[in-house]
Design a protein around this motif. Structure first.
Motif, PDB file in Angstrom:
ATOM      1  N   LEU A 168     -13.242   9.644  -1.598  1.00 36.23           N
ATOM      2  CA  LEU A 168     -12.843  10.977  -2.073  1.00 36.23           C
ATOM      3  C   LEU A 168     -12.413  10.688  -3.987  1.00 36.23           C
ATOM      4  CD1 LEU A 168     -10.242  11.337   0.308  1.00 36.23           C
ATOM      5  CD2 LEU A 168     -12.396  12.574   0.299  1.00 36.23           C
ATOM      6  N   MET A 169     -11.217   9.640  -4.328  1.00 37.62           N
ATOM      7  CA  MET A 169     -11.613   9.018  -5.403  1.00 37.62           C
ATOM      8  C   MET A 169     -12.662   8.773  -6.332  1.00 37.62           C
ATOM      9  SD  MET A 169      -7.706   7.507  -5.367  1.00 37.62           S
ATOM     10  CE  MET A 169      -7.012   7.266  -3.310  1.00 37.62           C
ATOM     11  N   ARG A 170     -13.737   7.912  -5.726  1.00 35.58           N
ATOM     12  CA  ARG A 170     -14.616   8.739  -6.694  1.00 35.58           C
ATOM     13  C   ARG A 170     -14.659   6.970  -7.636  1.00 35.58           C
ATOM     14  NH1 ARG A 170     -15.583  11.799 -10.614  1.00 35.58           N
ATOM     15  NH2 ARG A 170     -13.951  12.755 -10.362  1.00 35.58           N
ATOM     16  N   SER A 171     -14.287   5.838  -6.778  1.00 33.53           N
ATOM     17  CA  SER A 171     -14.102   4.864  -7.547  1.00 33.53           C
ATOM     18  C   SER A 171     -14.981   4.386  -8.486  1.00 33.53           C
ATOM     19  CB  SER A 171     -12.900   4.000  -7.266  1.00 33.53           C
ATOM     20  OG  SER A 171     -11.954   4.621  -7.788  1.00 33.53           O
ATOM     21  N   ILE A 172     -15.649   3.254  -9.247  1.00 34.77           N
ATOM     22  CA  ILE A 172     -16.619   2.772  -9.202  1.00 34.77           C
ATOM     23  C   ILE A 172     -15.944   1.126  -8.876  1.00 34.77           C
ATOM     24  CG2 ILE A 172     -18.459   1.701 -10.710  1.00 34.77           C
ATOM     25  CD1 ILE A 172     -17.870   4.170 -12.382  1.00 34.77           C
ATOM     26  N   LEU A 173     -17.341   0.632  -8.143  1.00 28.27           N
ATOM     27  CA  LEU A 173     -16.922  -0.774  -7.851  1.00 28.27           C
ATOM     28  C   LEU A 173     -18.128  -1.473  -8.272  1.00 28.27           C
ATOM     29  CD1 LEU A 173     -16.101  -3.147  -6.271  1.00 28.27           C
ATOM     30  CD2 LEU A 173     -17.817  -3.075  -4.369  1.00 28.27           C
ATOM     31  N   ASP A 210       0.820  -0.976  -0.043  1.00 25.93           N
ATOM     32  CA  ASP A 210       0.210   0.059  -0.108  1.00 25.93           C
ATOM     33  C   ASP A 210       0.918   1.273   0.340  1.00 25.93           C
ATOM     34  OD1 ASP A 210      -2.239  -1.369  -0.171  1.00 25.93           O
ATOM     35  OD2 ASP A 210      -3.164  -0.900   1.675  1.00 25.93           O
ATOM     36  N   LEU A 211       1.971   1.276   0.768  1.00 25.49           N
ATOM     37  CA  LEU A 211       2.627   2.913   0.265  1.00 25.49           C
ATOM     38  C   LEU A 211       4.188   2.560  -0.446  1.00 25.49           C
ATOM     39  CD1 LEU A 211       2.981   2.589   5.156  1.00 25.49           C
ATOM     40  CD2 LEU A 211       1.765   4.191   2.799  1.00 25.49           C
ATOM     41  N   ASN A 212       3.574   1.324  -1.784  1.00 28.37           N
ATOM     42  CA  ASN A 212       4.868   1.406  -1.910  1.00 28.37           C
ATOM     43  C   ASN A 212       4.933   2.787  -2.828  1.00 28.37           C
ATOM     44  OD1 ASN A 212       7.279  -0.185  -4.289  1.00 28.37           O
ATOM     45  ND2 ASN A 212       6.871  -1.296  -3.361  1.00 28.37           N
ATOM     46  N   TRP A 246      -6.548  -2.804  -4.882  1.00 27.43           N
ATOM     47  CA  TRP A 246      -7.096  -1.051  -5.456  1.00 27.43           C
ATOM     48  C   TRP A 246      -6.213   0.320  -4.721  1.00 27.43           C
ATOM     49  CZ3 TRP A 246     -12.471  -2.850  -2.650  1.00 27.43           C
ATOM     50  CH2 TRP A 246     -13.008  -4.048  -3.490  1.00 27.43           C
ATOM     51  N   TRP A 247      -5.955   0.221  -4.281  1.00 27.10           N
ATOM     52  CA  TRP A 247      -4.821   1.254  -3.654  1.00 27.10           C
ATOM     53  C   TRP A 247      -4.697   1.362  -4.170  1.00 27.10           C
ATOM     54  CZ3 TRP A 247      -5.898   5.429  -0.622  1.00 27.10           C
ATOM     55  CH2 TRP A 247      -4.978   6.119  -0.269  1.00 27.10           C
ATOM     56  N   LEU A 248      -3.253   0.633  -5.451  1.00 25.01           N
ATOM     57  CA  LEU A 248      -2.256   1.732  -5.297  1.00 25.01           C
ATOM     58  C   LEU A 248      -2.899   1.855  -7.517  1.00 25.01           C
ATOM     59  CD1 LEU A 248       0.609  -0.149  -4.672  1.00 25.01           C
ATOM     60  CD2 LEU A 248       0.477   1.762  -3.830  1.00 25.01           C
ATOM     61  N   VAL A 249      -3.858   1.270  -7.438  1.00 24.97           N
ATOM     62  CA  VAL A 249      -4.437   1.299  -8.913  1.00 24.97           C
ATOM     63  C   VAL A 249      -4.722   2.881  -8.944  1.00 24.97           C
ATOM     64  CG1 VAL A 249      -6.029   0.830 -10.607  1.00 24.97           C
ATOM     65  CG2 VAL A 249      -3.994  -0.788  -9.399  1.00 24.97           C
ATOM     66  N   ALA A 250      -6.100   3.048  -7.948  1.00 23.95           N
ATOM     67  CA  ALA A 250      -6.866   3.951  -8.087  1.00 23.95           C
ATOM     68  C   ALA A 250      -5.584   4.957  -7.545  1.00 23.95           C
ATOM     69  CB  ALA A 250      -8.079   3.922  -6.221  1.00 23.95           C
ATOM     70  N   LEU A 251      -5.245   5.382  -6.770  1.00 22.87           N
ATOM     71  CA  LEU A 251      -4.133   6.167  -6.563  1.00 22.87           C
ATOM     72  C   LEU A 251      -2.923   7.241  -7.986  1.00 22.87           C
ATOM     73  CD1 LEU A 251      -3.447   8.351  -4.392  1.00 22.87           C
ATOM     74  CD2 LEU A 251      -1.919   6.896  -3.525  1.00 22.87           C
ATOM     75  N   ALA A 252      -2.838   5.700  -8.129  1.00 21.10           N
ATOM     76  CA  ALA A 252      -1.632   6.240  -9.470  1.00 21.10           C
ATOM     77  C   ALA A 252      -2.805   6.936 -10.229  1.00 21.10           C
ATOM     78  CB  ALA A 252      -0.983   4.940 -10.134  1.00 21.10           C
ATOM     79  N   TYR A 257       3.464   3.123 -12.421  1.00 22.21           N
ATOM     80  CA  TYR A 257       1.766   3.038 -12.485  1.00 22.21           C
ATOM     81  C   TYR A 257       1.372   4.931 -13.244  1.00 22.21           C
ATOM     82  CZ  TYR A 257       0.743  -1.419 -10.567  1.00 22.21           C
ATOM     83  OH  TYR A 257       1.072  -2.852 -10.244  1.00 22.21           O
ATOM     84  N   ILE A 258       2.262   5.528 -12.533  1.00 19.52           N
ATOM     85  CA  ILE A 258       1.588   6.981 -13.010  1.00 19.52           C
ATOM     86  C   ILE A 258       2.084   7.044 -14.604  1.00 19.52           C
ATOM     87  CG2 ILE A 258       2.255   9.550 -12.659  1.00 19.52           C
ATOM     88  CD1 ILE A 258       1.680   8.491  -9.817  1.00 19.52           C
ATOM     89  N   ARG A 259       3.812   6.298 -14.695  1.00 20.04           N
ATOM     90  CA  ARG A 259       4.210   6.769 -15.964  1.00 20.04           C
ATOM     91  C   ARG A 259       4.190   6.133 -17.068  1.00 20.04           C
ATOM     92  NH1 ARG A 259       7.268   3.379 -18.730  1.00 20.04           N
ATOM     93  NH2 ARG A 259       7.271   1.659 -16.804  1.00 20.04           N
ATOM     94  N   ILE A 260       3.274   5.105 -16.278  1.00 22.61           N
ATOM     95  CA  ILE A 260       2.941   4.182 -17.261  1.00 22.61           C
ATOM     96  C   ILE A 260       1.082   4.577 -17.997  1.00 22.61           C
ATOM     97  CG2 ILE A 260       1.359   1.618 -17.827  1.00 22.61           C
ATOM     98  CD1 ILE A 260       3.426   0.364 -16.106  1.00 22.61           C
ATOM     99  N   LEU A 261       0.298   4.678 -16.724  1.00 22.11           N
ATOM    100  CA  LEU A 261      -1.119   5.851 -17.914  1.00 22.11           C
ATOM    101  C   LEU A 261      -0.689   7.003 -18.045  1.00 22.11           C
ATOM    102  CD1 LEU A 261      -3.167   4.829 -14.250  1.00 22.11           C
ATOM    103  CD2 LEU A 261      -3.115   3.489 -16.371  1.00 22.11           C
TER     104      LEU A 261
END
Length: 360
Positions: free
Chosen positions: A130-135, A64-66, A93-99, A73-77
């Motif tokens: 906060l990040m408004r992800s959809i489940l 989660d804190l990597n 979920w956490w890393l992907v949503a944040l990135a 991921y940000i670079r790829i996206l």
């Protein structure tokens, strides 16, 4: 051209991974440019036959804190600039949503295939509020389970999309398991399929067979991280001679056509793909009452439902079907799957959620 990035950095190949492969295939067929994020050395070859799908291998999925994984991921996206990001595995979920948010992606869809307790309220609030992800979930029972947490979920950010299947072609032969395993012609072949995990209940197979006559054998297709442990426990039982492990089967068409009936002995599911598949081949099924199975079997109209871990009830269901005392017409099973759980429906609803639905 629309673009989608599907995150699936897994070390096992099971229902979720097959689901990603299926979505990559049909999104590509719709003209979407698809990128699949995989762990280096795992499963890239299984996507090689899909046009307009590019696999990107990463060295680590991180924790989660990597921050290194987030930065990668940000670079790829940012280089792809996708319309939607889809994460197939809860641990990502956490890393992907944040990135994704930091990379400027507006639509983030996170997949849940099995009921989970909310262990990290702050993280869930950040991801879904906060990040408004959809489940995305694959059954109404699973959707209702998640709606029990109104702090994070509501009718707008939890969307049910059933797993879909095409009815199989009548062409092609089934595997002749009696010849393959040197079994008498009167042997009843019960199929099981799935990864080796305590969740799947395969450790119960000897106990189930202990209540059944000797002409009933079980064939299992699959692999997984608990394979050696579960196999060792089963081999210590006398019933093990009637349990045949086939390993990973590339041709599941031949597997399903070759069995007489199918057993799902799971302790937890979202909606088991293998149950849909078996029914799409017109095979009668016995299933535990796990999330999704009651919907799929219409509360027992299209299959035998039993309680989790009730080995005697599983055995009774197998016996009733094999003796002909309980009959589920193959045409009825196939019609039910074809109408309610079709691949066309899955494609339509996935495409709508990914690219057309109003943002939550």
């Amino acid at each position: 051209m629309k673009k989608a990035v599907l995150f699936c950095p897994s070390r096992v190949w099971g229902g979720i991974e097959k689901n990603v492969h299926l979505r990559a295939r049909f999104l590509s067929a719709l003209g979407v440019r698809v990128y699949v994020i995989l762990l280096k050395g795992y499963f890239a070859e299984r996507f090689a036959d899909i046009d307009d799908v590019e696999t990107i291998e990463v060295k680590s999925r991180g924790g989660d804190l990597n921050l290194l994984v987030v930065a990668n991921y940000i670079r790829i996206l940012k280089s792809i600039r996708p319309d939607v990001v889809f994460s197939a595995l809860k641990k990502d979920w956490w890393l992907v949503a944040l990135a994704s948010r930091l990379a400027g992606v507006n639509r983030i869809v996170l997949y849940l295939g099995i009921a989970r307790r909310v262990k990290s309220p702050i993280k869930y609030f950040a991801i879904f509020r906060l990040m408004r992800s959809i489940l995305m979930v694959n059954s109404d029972s699973l959707k209702n389970e998640m709606l029990k947490y109104p702090t994070f979920f509501n009718e707008r950010n939890v969307v049910r999309v059933y797993n879909g299947f095409n009815l199989p072609s009548s062409e092609g032969k089934g595997q002749d398991f009696r010849a393959l395993l040197d079994l008498p012609s009167g042997t009843v072949i019960v199929g099981c399929a799935g990864r080796f995990s305590p969740q799947k209940g395969f450790d119960l197979l000897p106990d189930i067979l202990s209540h059944l006559p000797g002409n009933i054998h079980i064939v299992h297709a699959g692999e997984g991280e608990f394979e050696e442990e579960i196999k060792a426990a089963i081999k210590a039982r006398p019933e093990s001679r009637r349990i045949h492990f086939l390993g990973y089967q590339r041709d599941m068409h031949a597997f399903f056509k070759g069995i007489d009936l199918f057993l799902l002995c799971s302790r937890n599911e979202g909606m088991a793909n293998v149950l849909n598949e078996a029914m799409s081949f017109g095979k009668p099924v016995v299933s535990t009452r796990v999330p999704g199975s009651e919907e799929l079997l219409a509360n027992g109209r299209y299959g035998v439902l039993v309680d989790v871990d009730d080995v005697e009830a599983m055995a009774n269901g197998i016996r009733a079907i094999s003796n002909g005392n309980t009959v589920f017409a193959p045409a009825d099973l196939q019609q039910w799957i074809g109408e309610e759980f079709s691949l066309q429906r899955m494609i339509r609803e996935t495409n709508q959620l990914f690219f057309e639905a109003e943002l939550r």
